[in-house]
Enzyme design. Structure first.
Site, PDB file in Angstrom:
ATOM      1  CD1 TRP A 325      -3.049   1.255   0.763  1.00  0.00           C
ATOM      2  CD2 TRP A 325      -1.487   2.488   2.221  1.00  0.00           C
ATOM      3  NE1 TRP A 325      -3.606   2.550   1.104  1.00  0.00           N
ATOM      4  CE2 TRP A 325      -2.663   3.281   1.842  1.00  0.00           C
ATOM      5  CE3 TRP A 325      -0.266   2.906   2.731  1.00  0.00           C
ATOM      6  CZ2 TRP A 325      -2.690   4.732   2.410  1.00  0.00           C
ATOM      7  CZ3 TRP A 325      -0.140   4.108   3.424  1.00  0.00           C
ATOM      8  CH2 TRP A 325      -1.493   4.949   3.154  1.00  0.00           C
ATOM      9  CG  HIS A 326       3.330   2.325   3.288  1.00  0.00           C
ATOM     10  ND1 HIS A 326       2.681   1.251   4.017  1.00  0.00           N
ATOM     11  CD2 HIS A 326       3.281   3.446   4.184  1.00  0.00           C
ATOM     12  CE1 HIS A 326       2.420   1.680   5.061  1.00  0.00           C
ATOM     13  NE2 HIS A 326       2.636   2.959   5.241  1.00  0.00           N
ATOM     14  N   GLY A 327       4.028   1.695  -1.378  1.00  0.00           N
ATOM     15  CA  GLY A 327       4.318   2.129  -2.702  1.00  0.00           C
ATOM     16  C   GLY A 327       4.705   1.069  -3.400  1.00  0.00           C
ATOM     17  CG  PHE A 478       3.219   6.427   0.747  1.00  0.00           C
ATOM     18  CD1 PHE A 478       4.098   5.820  -0.143  1.00  0.00           C
ATOM     19  CD2 PHE A 478       3.580   6.939   1.979  1.00  0.00           C
ATOM     20  CE1 PHE A 478       5.558   5.808   0.110  1.00  0.00           C
ATOM     21  CE2 PHE A 478       5.015   6.817   2.487  1.00  0.00           C
ATOM     22  CZ  PHE A 478       5.993   6.058   1.498  1.00  0.00           C
TER      23      PHE A 478
END
Length: 478
Positions: A325-327, A478
């Site tokens: 999800w963060h990248g 993000f």
């Protein structure tokens, strides 16, 4: 428009004045004002992506209406999965398409095939991960009949795009935020003062702590081969405080600004670096995201109801998805995997819900056992942050190899003495205020008014001294 910018310092008082002095008697007018203010705020980043936000909002709003009024389960599922699929498709295209294409190309190269691939090379719309999750939670809750469908489009649009949380959270729930948007709000002086304290503390975290840590951390992480092992440790420590000051600072500003408008946002941080194990850390770090994954992914997968193998599987899924999800980078997946490994012993021994209260509650200092537990948890967290910060897996491995050399025991080449003093003072204030919602939560109750104002003036002076450059927040990517 950055929270730490002059334009935002002008924007908020204008909206505040209109909100309370012009439109106070009309809830509908207040919500329309919040919607226009939110759209203006977002368009300051890139007005073209405003249409994507508006499309996502309209999609979930009308999907919710159709899910509610459709009788047959078949058509309810069609509307539900269509909304989920379209939202995730947009997120996938903008955030992950190039990553998967380039990863596939690299895989083929390793087995001897050279192919040309098509990449989009498009800008990631700021806040897309956050407002997409707002919409997804609403549609899921409507489909599961946990909440009634929202029929007022303006109210729903404010829920999705409310400007304090639009760009980097907290990730709100319709069950928490929508009722506040629909209810009449009265100005509360004490809440407004508390909001100002929280804004000032959040700005201090960002401008004084995070941005100064970033200056040194970026230099060290970008050139790991030029520094000793002890300096690389210093870089990892500085990034550890950078990301905390940056992200929790954003959350404090967002929550504080929202208090000015009589709306309470979800708490997003609860002094995570004082955690005694990694499970406690994740109950205190980015709380709104952790709870979102728990409610909408972990529990639907079976949660903790199955056997140990199912619990282990679900835990790894949650941490890997959280990392992704963060990248779109393998470094984030490794970061998530590492945290799952840290979590595993607690899960296997049924000790993942031991430390539920803040450490040393109603006491001045922790016990020796608690101090050791906090130290171990902090070291594990710092190590994992190396992968989070590194530009690639190769860079992370190079960085770690550079730490474990003879130079680890040398004097660091980078020694920002004044910054270290500021960090120590920052940690002390956080420790003293750890039982509140934020570090200065109970500050207004301090009996000595001279001390209160002197401390606030000291913070403002530091903001003025260090706030000459506007630096973006880490979680904008993000």
């Amino acid at each position: 428009m950055l929270f730490n910018s002059f334009s935002f310092a002008v924007f908020v008082p204008i909206v505040f004045g209109l909100y309370w002095f012009v439109f106070q008697k009309s809830l509908k007018a207040q919500n329309v004002l919040l919607l226009f203010a939110s759209y203006f705020f977002y368009s300051c980043w890139d007005w073209r992506f405003l249409f994507l936000l508006m499309f996502s909002t309209a999609l979930d709003y009308f999907s919710g209406l159709q899910i509610a009024k459709t009788v047959t389960d078949k058509y309810r599922k069609i509307w539900f999965y269509s909304s989920i699929g379209i939202n995730l498709s947009f997120l996938g295209i903008f955030k992950y398409f190039d990553f998967f294409v380039l990863s596939f190309q690299n895989l083929l190269l390793k087995i001897g095939f050279s192919v040309d691939v098509f990449t989009l090379n498009i800008i990631l719309p700021v806040g897309i991960s956050f407002y997409t999750f707002h919409g997804l939670s609403y549609v899921i809750d409507v489909y599961k009949k946990r909440i009634p469908t929202e029929k007022n489009f303006v109210d729903y649009a404010v829920f999705v795009s409310y400007f304090p949380l639009l760009v980097a959270g907290p990730i709100e729930r319709a069950t928490h935020l929508l009722p506040q948007i629909k209810a009449k709000r009265n100005f509360n002086y004490d809440e407004a003062v508390l909001g100002l304290y929280q804004i000032i503390w959040g700005l201090f975290k960002k401008i004084v702590i995070a941005d100064n840590c970033a200056h040194y951390a970026n230099e060290i992480f970008n050139n790991p081969g030029h520094y000793s092992g002890s300096t690389l440790v210093m870089g990892a420590l500085l990034f550890t405080f950078q990301i905390y000051g940056d992200f929790s600072g954003y959350s404090d500003i967002a929550i504080g600004v929202s208090r000015l408008f009589g709306i309470e946002l979800l708490k997003n941080f609860a002094f995570p670096y004082f955690s005694r194990d990694i499970a406690e850390f994740w109950r205190r770090w980015h709380i709104s995201l952790s709870s979102w994954f728990k409610d909408y992914l972990y529990i639907p997968l079976g949660g903790s109801k199955g056997g140990k193998w199912m619990q282990i599987r679900n835990t790894f899924i949650i941490f890997l998805v959280s990392g992704f999800w963060h990248g779109a980078n393998w470094t984030f997946l490794i970061w998530g995997f590492l945290n799952a490994i840290y979590f595993l012993p607690l899960l296997l021994t049924n000790k993942n819900r031991v430390n539920l209260e803040i450490v040393a509650k109603n006491q001045c200092l922790p016990t020796w056992k608690e101090s050791i537990q906090m130290g171990i948890t902090f070291v594990l967290t710092v190590f994992a942050w190396i992968f989070f910060r590194a530009n690639s897996l190769a860079s992370a491995i190079q960085y770690i190899k550079g730490i474990f050399t003879k130079s680890l025991f040398s004097v660091p080449e980078v020694r920002p003495t004044f910054l270290i003093i500021l960090i120590v003072g920052f940690v002390l204030v956080e420790w003293l205020g750890r039982e509140g919602h934020f570090a200065l939560d109970h500050f207004r109750k301090v009996g000595n008014r001279f001390f209160r104002w002197s401390f606030v003036m000291f913070l403002l002076v530091l903001l003025f001294v260090f706030g000459k450059e506007e630096q973006e927040f880490i979680y904008f990517q993000f």
